[in-house]
Design an enzyme around this catalytic site. Structure first.
Site, PDB file in Angstrom:
ATOM      1  CD1 TRP A 143       2.499  -0.469  -4.116  1.00  0.00           C
ATOM      2  CD2 TRP A 143       0.665  -1.518  -5.037  1.00  0.00           C
ATOM      3  NE1 TRP A 143       1.887  -1.698  -4.171  1.00  0.00           N
ATOM      4  CE2 TRP A 143       1.027  -2.724  -4.839  1.00  0.00           C
ATOM      5  CE3 TRP A 143      -0.731  -1.593  -6.119  1.00  0.00           C
ATOM      6  CZ2 TRP A 143       0.971  -3.284  -4.652  1.00  0.00           C
ATOM      7  CZ3 TRP A 143      -1.193  -3.059  -6.397  1.00  0.00           C
ATOM      8  CH2 TRP A 143      -0.462  -3.717  -5.949  1.00  0.00           C
ATOM      9  CE  LYS A 167       7.626   6.658   1.777  1.00  0.00           C
ATOM     10  NZ  LYS A 167       7.073   5.810   0.862  1.00  0.00           N
ATOM     11  N   PRO A 168       3.987   8.151   1.015  1.00  0.00           N
ATOM     12  CG  PRO A 168       3.499   9.597  -1.068  1.00  0.00           C
ATOM     13  CD  PRO A 168       3.855   9.718   0.403  1.00  0.00           C
ATOM     14  CB  SER A 170       8.753   4.946  -3.716  1.00  0.00           C
ATOM     15  OG  SER A 170       8.553   4.157  -3.122  1.00  0.00           O
ATOM     16  N   GLY A 218      -0.598  -0.954   4.470  1.00  0.00           N
ATOM     17  CA  GLY A 218      -0.046  -1.379   3.396  1.00  0.00           C
ATOM     18  C   GLY A 218       0.285  -3.276   4.152  1.00  0.00           C
ATOM     19  CB  SER A 219       2.818  -5.999   2.467  1.00  0.00           C
ATOM     20  OG  SER A 219       3.959  -5.011   3.398  1.00  0.00           O
ATOM     21  CD  GLU A 240      -7.505  -0.091   9.633  1.00  0.00           C
ATOM     22  OE1 GLU A 240      -7.842  -1.422   8.948  1.00  0.00           O
ATOM     23  OE2 GLU A 240      -7.288   0.258  10.647  1.00  0.00           O
ATOM     24  CG  LEU A 241      -1.403  -4.766   9.266  1.00  0.00           C
ATOM     25  CD1 LEU A 241      -1.005  -5.283   9.788  1.00  0.00           C
ATOM     26  CD2 LEU A 241      -0.634  -3.334   8.366  1.00  0.00           C
ATOM     27  CB  CYS A 274      -6.469  -4.279   1.882  1.00  0.00           C
ATOM     28  SG  CYS A 274      -7.972  -3.507   1.806  1.00  0.00           S
ATOM     29  CD  GLU A 371      -3.037  -8.953   0.524  1.00  0.00           C
ATOM     30  OE1 GLU A 371      -1.370  -9.280   0.940  1.00  0.00           O
ATOM     31  OE2 GLU A 371      -3.782  -8.187   0.730  1.00  0.00           O
TER      32      GLU A 371
HETATM   33  P1  NAD Z   1       3.795  -1.508   1.538  1.00  0.00           P
HETATM   34  O1  NAD Z   1       4.280  -3.092   2.895  1.00  0.00           O
HETATM   35  O2  NAD Z   1       4.647  -2.553   0.368  1.00  0.00           O
HETATM   36  O3  NAD Z   1       3.845  -0.820   1.301  1.00  0.00           O
HETATM   37  C1  NAD Z   1       3.044   0.593   2.175  1.00  0.00           C
HETATM   38  C2  NAD Z   1       3.967   1.706   2.458  1.00  0.00           C
HETATM   39  O4  NAD Z   1       4.994   1.414   2.806  1.00  0.00           O
HETATM   40  C3  NAD Z   1       4.193   2.317   1.366  1.00  0.00           C
HETATM   41  O5  NAD Z   1       3.955   3.671   1.186  1.00  0.00           O
HETATM   42  C4  NAD Z   1       5.676   1.991   1.293  1.00  0.00           C
HETATM   43  O6  NAD Z   1       6.454   3.122   0.894  1.00  0.00           O
HETATM   44  C5  NAD Z   1       6.132   1.844   2.736  1.00  0.00           C
HETATM   45  N1  NAD Z   1       7.309   0.733   3.093  1.00  0.00           N
HETATM   46  C6  NAD Z   1       7.847   0.396   2.248  1.00  0.00           C
HETATM   47  N2  NAD Z   1       9.388  -0.701   3.470  1.00  0.00           N
HETATM   48  C7  NAD Z   1       8.941  -0.050   3.638  1.00  0.00           C
HETATM   49  C8  NAD Z   1       9.236  -0.427   5.365  1.00  0.00           C
HETATM   50  N3  NAD Z   1      10.523  -0.449   5.077  1.00  0.00           N
HETATM   51  N4  NAD Z   1       9.434   0.488   6.537  1.00  0.00           N
HETATM   52  C9  NAD Z   1       8.284   1.385   6.242  1.00  0.00           C
HETATM   53  N5  NAD Z   1       7.945   1.773   5.543  1.00  0.00           N
HETATM   54  C10 NAD Z   1       7.935   0.486   4.051  1.00  0.00           C
HETATM   55  O7  NAD Z   1       2.818  -2.342   0.368  1.00  0.00           O
HETATM   56  P2  NAD Z   1       1.787  -2.021  -0.612  1.00  0.00           P
HETATM   57  O8  NAD Z   1       2.218  -2.986  -1.960  1.00  0.00           O
HETATM   58  O9  NAD Z   1       2.212  -0.897  -0.918  1.00  0.00           O
HETATM   59  O10 NAD Z   1       0.165  -2.169  -0.813  1.00  0.00           O
HETATM   60  C11 NAD Z   1      -0.274  -3.849  -0.347  1.00  0.00           C
HETATM   61  C12 NAD Z   1      -0.804  -4.402   0.655  1.00  0.00           C
HETATM   62  O11 NAD Z   1      -1.540  -3.372   1.229  1.00  0.00           O
HETATM   63  C13 NAD Z   1      -1.603  -5.734   0.315  1.00  0.00           C
HETATM   64  O12 NAD Z   1      -0.470  -6.648   1.337  1.00  0.00           O
HETATM   65  C14 NAD Z   1      -2.608  -5.129   0.997  1.00  0.00           C
HETATM   66  O13 NAD Z   1      -3.408  -5.886   1.403  1.00  0.00           O
HETATM   67  C15 NAD Z   1      -2.310  -4.241   2.035  1.00  0.00           C
HETATM   68  N6  NAD Z   1      -3.460  -3.194   2.718  1.00  0.00           N
HETATM   69  C16 NAD Z   1      -4.025  -3.232   3.536  1.00  0.00           C
HETATM   70  C17 NAD Z   1      -5.497  -2.547   3.557  1.00  0.00           C
HETATM   71  C18 NAD Z   1      -6.275  -2.219   4.784  1.00  0.00           C
HETATM   72  O14 NAD Z   1      -7.444  -1.186   4.615  1.00  0.00           O
HETATM   73  N7  NAD Z   1      -6.470  -3.580   6.038  1.00  0.00           N
HETATM   74  C19 NAD Z   1      -5.829  -1.526   2.742  1.00  0.00           C
HETATM   75  C20 NAD Z   1      -5.155  -1.439   1.110  1.00  0.00           C
HETATM   76  C21 NAD Z   1      -4.194  -2.213   1.158  1.00  0.00           C
END
Ligand code: NAD
Length: 513
Positions: A143, A167-168, A170, A218-219, A240-241, A274, A371
């Protein structure tokens, strides 16, 4: 389950984090809808691939033009759904996508052109490598940059001839649907790009629905879960975490540039990047003065309505994040850090946290190891550049690192010692917006790289064809039937060709050597 994951009602309600008001709702898809989307994308992919580079580039450049024309509408939606300021929506989301689309749409045919390969031993034969699209790329996105991260991956996948299922998060489904609307307006075939809005875990099951590649941002915790699903199914992926990015301030750094860059890197996007600066190591000679200027500059930042132009720090998108920020501040203060400014939520509607500077932090504090993902700059004193490098490298994460110094030679020497995916000198956070350069991290910050020529090729299968350049003999000398004569010839030929030095080569003809 996050604030906006509401599968019970069958709808996901999207809320403005700056006001708390509902701004729209979308279907919360289940497995059946997701499976249907993947199947439709699989069916559409061969047609999109067959359209060729020129046609695909045309559609994507039209998408860019529509995006630029409708930039203010898209920026307002990003700001309302994600809470960043309007200027950030343009500078950090829309402009980078317009630039990335221009870069890849106009270069993909060259980057992915068939590559001839000359063979050194089998000179009568030759090879080439074609870069074929993987098939269906599943893009799972966060997000915090709901538009630029997702759309960058989508554009790169599409330009290479893949179909995409997205899958964006939510928390930000409306922006994803807006991207699809703009793509459709640009003439992209409907099923070549599908969006599935639904709860997070749905994304993991989608890995098993017949996709060919997964691009996850994501995370770290969720990424590991998705990577596990990829591993079980042998689906290639990039991850990309998270990050805990350090900034190192040398004694000869330009104070103004450094302080402004720290503010940008720490508080831009309200610290929810991130690649946000999340740890600052300042040389003891300049520690007090840098800290003082940083606090002064931070106090002048305006929290407010991100839709107005009088706001420097927007909202916190996810309520859960506020709790992490508060825990990190409380833990640091309890362990002896000095709270220099901020350190509080803003009262009233909406999710806001005051930009915060902590001084005299130490490595055992959570704020230096986990983080935070909020507007928080913890500052530590170091006795030397070496100490700064050592402490910076001592992290589970390895996305980006920043260095501040006026001495280019020192900068490049120290940069070489930093174990991060990207090192920026006298800058912060900017290179995600540069499509030419690789983006990705080490250790728990991820696997693989996006952007750049390599990042585009990763969305393709290298397809190797080996053929006869010259008319082929009836059989190769090393094929059956085997014999002692050929065996000896192979030994001698290997020694002649591959030994170093003329004498050693000549020795090959002597049976005893
Ligand atoms: P998140 O991991 O909560 O969610 C990311 C995506 O995964 C979302 O689309 C979410 O719906 C989906 N998701 C949630 N639970 C899941 C599951 N059990 N199985 C599969 N998919 C699932 O991350 P967030 O809170 O949306 O984003 C913030 C994180 O993203 C931070 O840790 C940040 O550092 C990281 N991030 C990394 C980069 C990079 O380029 N390295 C860029 C942006 C954000």
């Amino acid at each position: 389950v996050s604030r906006k994951d509401l599968p019970a009602s069958g709808r996901i309600v999207s809320r403005n984090p700056a006001t708390g008001e509902a701004i729209g709702d979308v279907p919360s898809a289940g497995e059946n809808e997701a499976r249907e989307a993947v199947a439709a994308a699989r069916a559409a992919q061969p047609g999109w691939e067959a359209a060729g580079f020129e046609r695909r580039a045309q559609v994507l450049l039209r998408f860019r033009d529509i995006l630029i024309d409708r930039a203010e509408e898209v920026a307002a939606l990003i700001t309302r759904e994600n809470g960043k300021t309007l200027q950030e929506s343009v500078a950090m989301e829309i402009l980078p996508v317009a630039d990335l689309t221009t870069f890849f749409a106009s270069r993909a045919h060259r980057i992915l052109a068939p590559k001839p390969i000359r063979l050194r031993l089998l000179r009568h034969r030759a090879s080439y490598v074609h870069y074929r699209p993987r098939g269906v790329v599943l893009v799972i996105s966060p997000w915090n940059y709901p538009f630029s991260i997702a759309t960058g991956e989508i554009v790169m996948a599409l330009v290479a001839g893949n179909a995409v299922v997205h899958k964006p998060s939510s928390l930000t489904p409306l922006i994803a649907l807006k991207t699809r609307e703009l793509m459709a307006q640009a003439g992209l075939p409907d099923d070549a790009f599908r969006v599935v809005t639904g709860p997070g875990p749905l994304a993991s099951s989608m890995v098993e629905m017949g996709v060919h590649y997964v691009s996850f941002t994501g995370s770290t915790e969720t990424g590991a879960r998705v990577a596990e699903a990829c591993g079980r199914n042998l689906i290639p992926c990039r991850m990309e975490l998270g990050g805990k990015d350090p900034a190192i301030v040398c004694a000869d750094a330009s104070p103004q540039r450094t302080v402004n860059a720290l503010v940008w890197g720490g508080f831009g996007n309200a610290g929810q990047s991130c690649a946000s600066i999340e740890r600052v190591y300042v040389h003891t000679k300049v520690y007090d003065s840098i800290l003082q200027q940083l606090v002064e500059r931070t106090r002048r930042l305006r929290l407010g309505d991100p839709l107005s132009h009088d706001c420097d720090v927007g909202a916190i998108t996810d309520a859960r994040q506020l709790e992490v920020i508060e825990r990190h501040v409380a833990d640091a203060v309890a362990r002896g850090a000095r709270l220099m400014c901020g350190g509080r939520r803003r009262e009233g509607p909406g999710l806001f946290y005051e930009p915060t500077v902590l001084a005299d932090v130490t490595e055992e504090m959570a704020v230096m190891r986990e983080e935070t993902f909020g507007p928080l700059l913890p500052v530590a004193r170091v006795a030397s550049d070496e100490e700064a490098i050592e402490r910076a490298n001592d992290s589970e994460y390895g996305l980006t690192a920043c260095l501040f110094t006026r001495n280019r030679r020192r900068a490049l020497r120290l940069a070489g010692q930093l174990r991060f995916g990207t090192v920026m000198v006298n800058d912060a956070m900017s290179t995600h917006g540069v499509p030419e350069t690789p983006w990705g991290g080490l250790r728990r910050s991820g696997i693989g790289r996006t952007h750049s020529e390599d990042g585009l090729r990763a969305l393709c299968e290298p397809h190797h064809v080996n053929y006869d350049r010259l008319p082929s003999p009836r059989r190769e000398p090393y094929w059956q039937p085997y014999s002692k004569r050929v065996y000896r010839t192979l030994i001698t030929a290997m020694r002649v060709l591959m030994r170093s030095g003329v004498r050693a080569k000549l020795r090959a003809f002597d049976r005893r050597n």
